[in-house]
Design a protein around this motif. Structure first.
Motif, PDB file in Angstrom:
ATOM      1  N   ALA A 291       0.835  -1.211   0.000  1.00  0.00           N
ATOM      2  CA  ALA A 291       0.000   0.000   0.000  1.00  0.00           C
ATOM      3  C   ALA A 291       0.864   1.252   0.000  1.00  0.00           C
ATOM      4  O   ALA A 291       0.584   2.212  -0.727  1.00  0.00           O
ATOM      5  CB  ALA A 291      -0.945  -0.010   1.204  1.00  0.00           C
ATOM      6  N   VAL A 292       1.917   1.258   0.794  1.00  0.00           N
ATOM      7  CA  VAL A 292       2.818   2.414   0.848  1.00  0.00           C
ATOM      8  C   VAL A 292       3.498   2.604  -0.500  1.00  0.00           C
ATOM      9  O   VAL A 292       3.584   3.721  -1.018  1.00  0.00           O
ATOM     10  CB  VAL A 292       3.858   2.256   1.984  1.00  0.00           C
ATOM     11  CG1 VAL A 292       4.965   3.289   1.860  1.00  0.00           C
ATOM     12  CG2 VAL A 292       3.179   2.366   3.336  1.00  0.00           C
ATOM     13  N   LEU A 293       3.984   1.529  -1.095  1.00  0.00           N
ATOM     14  CA  LEU A 293       4.648   1.635  -2.390  1.00  0.00           C
ATOM     15  C   LEU A 293       3.706   2.147  -3.471  1.00  0.00           C
ATOM     16  O   LEU A 293       4.076   2.994  -4.285  1.00  0.00           O
ATOM     17  CB  LEU A 293       5.238   0.284  -2.802  1.00  0.00           C
ATOM     18  CG  LEU A 293       6.462  -0.170  -2.002  1.00  0.00           C
ATOM     19  CD1 LEU A 293       6.871  -1.577  -2.419  1.00  0.00           C
ATOM     20  CD2 LEU A 293       7.612   0.798  -2.178  1.00  0.00           C
ATOM     21  N   LEU A 294       2.502   1.667  -3.503  1.00  0.00           N
ATOM     22  CA  LEU A 294       1.531   2.133  -4.488  1.00  0.00           C
ATOM     23  C   LEU A 294       1.201   3.603  -4.285  1.00  0.00           C
ATOM     24  O   LEU A 294       1.078   4.372  -5.238  1.00  0.00           O
ATOM     25  CB  LEU A 294       0.252   1.291  -4.435  1.00  0.00           C
ATOM     26  CG  LEU A 294       0.372  -0.114  -5.010  1.00  0.00           C
ATOM     27  CD1 LEU A 294      -0.904  -0.904  -4.734  1.00  0.00           C
ATOM     28  CD2 LEU A 294       0.671  -0.067  -6.490  1.00  0.00           C
ATOM     29  N   THR A 295       1.063   4.012  -3.045  1.00  0.00           N
ATOM     30  CA  THR A 295       0.781   5.413  -2.739  1.00  0.00           C
ATOM     31  C   THR A 295       1.942   6.296  -3.174  1.00  0.00           C
ATOM     32  O   THR A 295       1.747   7.337  -3.789  1.00  0.00           O
ATOM     33  CB  THR A 295       0.516   5.596  -1.228  1.00  0.00           C
ATOM     34  OG1 THR A 295      -0.572   4.761  -0.870  1.00  0.00           O
ATOM     35  CG2 THR A 295       0.189   7.031  -0.898  1.00  0.00           C
ATOM     36  N   GLN A 296       3.153   5.870  -2.863  1.00  0.00           N
ATOM     37  CA  GLN A 296       4.333   6.657  -3.220  1.00  0.00           C
ATOM     38  C   GLN A 296       4.533   6.723  -4.731  1.00  0.00           C
ATOM     39  O   GLN A 296       4.971   7.727  -5.252  1.00  0.00           O
ATOM     40  CB  GLN A 296       5.589   6.085  -2.548  1.00  0.00           C
ATOM     41  CG  GLN A 296       5.590   6.229  -1.041  1.00  0.00           C
ATOM     42  CD  GLN A 296       5.481   7.674  -0.612  1.00  0.00           C
ATOM     43  OE1 GLN A 296       6.147   8.545  -1.149  1.00  0.00           O
ATOM     44  NE2 GLN A 296       4.634   7.940   0.362  1.00  0.00           N
ATOM     45  N   ALA A 297       4.220   5.649  -5.426  1.00  0.00           N
ATOM     46  CA  ALA A 297       4.379   5.637  -6.880  1.00  0.00           C
ATOM     47  C   ALA A 297       3.494   6.696  -7.526  1.00  0.00           C
ATOM     48  O   ALA A 297       3.870   7.324  -8.512  1.00  0.00           O
ATOM     49  CB  ALA A 297       4.045   4.256  -7.440  1.00  0.00           C
ATOM     50  N   GLY A 298       2.319   6.924  -7.004  1.00  0.00           N
ATOM     51  CA  GLY A 298       1.408   7.919  -7.551  1.00  0.00           C
ATOM     52  C   GLY A 298       1.804   9.332  -7.212  1.00  0.00           C
ATOM     53  O   GLY A 298       1.337  10.275  -7.817  1.00  0.00           O
ATOM     54  N   CYS A 299       2.672   9.520  -6.236  1.00  0.00           N
ATOM     55  CA  CYS A 299       3.040  10.855  -5.779  1.00  0.00           C
ATOM     56  C   CYS A 299       4.370  11.328  -6.343  1.00  0.00           C
ATOM     57  O   CYS A 299       4.798  12.427  -6.031  1.00  0.00           O
ATOM     58  CB  CYS A 299       3.086  10.884  -4.254  1.00  0.00           C
ATOM     59  SG  CYS A 299       1.473  10.649  -3.515  1.00  0.00           S
ATOM     60  N   THR A 300       5.042  10.514  -7.110  1.00  0.00           N
ATOM     61  CA  THR A 300       6.338  10.896  -7.644  1.00  0.00           C
ATOM     62  C   THR A 300       6.154  12.016  -8.653  1.00  0.00           C
ATOM     63  O   THR A 300       5.510  11.842  -9.678  1.00  0.00           O
ATOM     64  CB  THR A 300       7.027   9.694  -8.309  1.00  0.00           C
ATOM     65  OG1 THR A 300       7.129   8.654  -7.350  1.00  0.00           O
ATOM     66  CG2 THR A 300       8.395  10.051  -8.812  1.00  0.00           C
ATOM     67  N   THR A 301       6.720  13.159  -8.358  1.00  0.00           N
ATOM     68  CA  THR A 301       6.620  14.313  -9.242  1.00  0.00           C
ATOM     69  C   THR A 301       7.933  14.481  -9.980  1.00  0.00           C
ATOM     70  O   THR A 301       9.001  14.486  -9.372  1.00  0.00           O
ATOM     71  CB  THR A 301       6.302  15.587  -8.442  1.00  0.00           C
ATOM     72  OG1 THR A 301       5.056  15.388  -7.774  1.00  0.00           O
ATOM     73  CG2 THR A 301       6.200  16.795  -9.346  1.00  0.00           C
ATOM     74  N   LYS A 302       7.840  14.644 -11.282  1.00  0.00           N
ATOM     75  CA  LYS A 302       9.021  14.876 -12.110  1.00  0.00           C
ATOM     76  C   LYS A 302       9.019  16.316 -12.567  1.00  0.00           C
ATOM     77  O   LYS A 302       7.999  16.833 -13.016  1.00  0.00           O
ATOM     78  CB  LYS A 302       9.021  13.939 -13.311  1.00  0.00           C
ATOM     79  CG  LYS A 302       9.205  12.498 -12.925  1.00  0.00           C
ATOM     80  CD  LYS A 302       9.300  11.620 -14.132  1.00  0.00           C
ATOM     81  CE  LYS A 302       9.476  10.188 -13.642  1.00  0.00           C
ATOM     82  NZ  LYS A 302       9.403   9.215 -14.687  1.00  0.00           N
ATOM     83  N   ILE A 303      10.159  16.950 -12.439  1.00  0.00           N
ATOM     84  CA  ILE A 303      10.297  18.323 -12.911  1.00  0.00           C
ATOM     85  C   ILE A 303      10.589  18.260 -14.396  1.00  0.00           C
ATOM     86  O   ILE A 303      11.513  17.578 -14.832  1.00  0.00           O
ATOM     87  CB  ILE A 303      11.412  19.053 -12.149  1.00  0.00           C
ATOM     88  CG1 ILE A 303      11.053  19.077 -10.661  1.00  0.00           C
ATOM     89  CG2 ILE A 303      11.615  20.454 -12.704  1.00  0.00           C
ATOM     90  CD1 ILE A 303      12.177  19.476  -9.761  1.00  0.00           C
ATOM     91  N   ARG A 304       9.765  18.945 -15.162  1.00  0.00           N
ATOM     92  CA  ARG A 304       9.888  18.902 -16.616  1.00  0.00           C
ATOM     93  C   ARG A 304      10.198  20.290 -17.163  1.00  0.00           C
ATOM     94  O   ARG A 304       9.685  21.293 -16.682  1.00  0.00           O
ATOM     95  CB  ARG A 304       8.603  18.387 -17.245  1.00  0.00           C
ATOM     96  CG  ARG A 304       8.268  16.966 -16.813  1.00  0.00           C
ATOM     97  CD  ARG A 304       6.987  16.497 -17.473  1.00  0.00           C
ATOM     98  NE  ARG A 304       6.611  15.191 -16.999  1.00  0.00           N
ATOM     99  CZ  ARG A 304       6.919  14.054 -17.611  1.00  0.00           C
ATOM    100  NH1 ARG A 304       7.620  14.081 -18.707  1.00  0.00           N
ATOM    101  NH2 ARG A 304       6.522  12.895 -17.116  1.00  0.00           N
ATOM    102  N   SER A 305      11.031  20.288 -18.173  1.00  0.00           N
ATOM    103  CA  SER A 305      11.297  21.490 -18.947  1.00  0.00           C
ATOM    104  C   SER A 305      10.715  21.223 -20.321  1.00  0.00           C
ATOM    105  O   SER A 305      11.182  20.338 -21.039  1.00  0.00           O
ATOM    106  CB  SER A 305      12.803  21.740 -19.018  1.00  0.00           C
ATOM    107  OG  SER A 305      13.050  22.934 -19.717  1.00  0.00           O
ATOM    108  N   LEU A 306       9.665  21.958 -20.660  1.00  0.00           N
ATOM    109  CA  LEU A 306       8.917  21.698 -21.886  1.00  0.00           C
ATOM    110  C   LEU A 306       8.946  22.904 -22.812  1.00  0.00           C
ATOM    111  O   LEU A 306       9.098  24.046 -22.358  1.00  0.00           O
ATOM    112  CB  LEU A 306       7.461  21.369 -21.538  1.00  0.00           C
ATOM    113  CG  LEU A 306       7.264  20.148 -20.645  1.00  0.00           C
ATOM    114  CD1 LEU A 306       5.831  20.093 -20.121  1.00  0.00           C
ATOM    115  CD2 LEU A 306       7.614  18.886 -21.403  1.00  0.00           C
ATOM    116  N   PRO A 307       8.791  22.680 -24.118  1.00  0.00           N
ATOM    117  CA  PRO A 307       8.768  23.810 -25.058  1.00  0.00           C
ATOM    118  C   PRO A 307       7.565  24.717 -24.798  1.00  0.00           C
ATOM    119  O   PRO A 307       6.463  24.228 -24.564  1.00  0.00           O
ATOM    120  CB  PRO A 307       8.663  23.159 -26.435  1.00  0.00           C
ATOM    121  CG  PRO A 307       8.651  21.694 -26.236  1.00  0.00           C
ATOM    122  CD  PRO A 307       8.643  21.401 -24.778  1.00  0.00           C
TER     123      PRO A 307
END
Length: 142
Positions: free
Chosen positions: A12-28
């Protein structure tokens, strides 16, 4: 029995954490934002050249979070967040009777972009977040 409960809690903790991973993106930066429209508040990202400043109304920032929609990619929700934040910035500039926002920057947390070609956004499986900041001004017109 304890092992199954422990494994269940870990899962449950792993699934919760997987959904919360935020990636910083540099987009056009979308091309529509790079083109000035004489009928709207002009935007000048970073050090973009602009006419001389006639009057300053101060610095303003708007932060926006957009929930991810299943059919949209993280990049698409970042673009939606950027569009909403820019709209709020332009709406504020209009209330001040300004005709431009200069030194426009985008950021997610402490990651900032002053690029006239790219913007910074935080994207996760849950949605996208960013802030847009700039100096609201009246530029001299010819």
């Amino acid at each position: 029995m304890k092992t199954k409960i422990t494994l269940g809690l870990i899962a449950a903790v792993l699934l919760t954490q997987a959904g919360c991973t935020t990636k910083i993106r540099s987009l056009p930066l979308p091309s529509a934002l790079q083109t000035q429209n004489a009928q709207d508040v002009a935007l000048y990202f970073g050090d973009d050249a602009h006419a001389p400043v006639k009057q300053t109304f101060g610095n303003k920032e708007f932060a926006v979070r957009v929930n991810r929609q299943p059919e949209k990619s993280p990049e698409a929700t970042c673009n939606i967040a950027l569009t909403k934040a820019i709209q709020e910035l332009r709406d504020y500039a209009r209330t001040q009777h300004a005709n431009a926002v200069i030194n426009v920057k985008t950021r997610f947390q402490h990651n900032e972009s002053t690029s006239p070609a790219e913007f910074t956004c935080g994207a996760s499986l849950n949605g996208s977040t960013l802030a847009v900041r700039g100096d609201v001004v009246m530029l001299e017109t010819n």
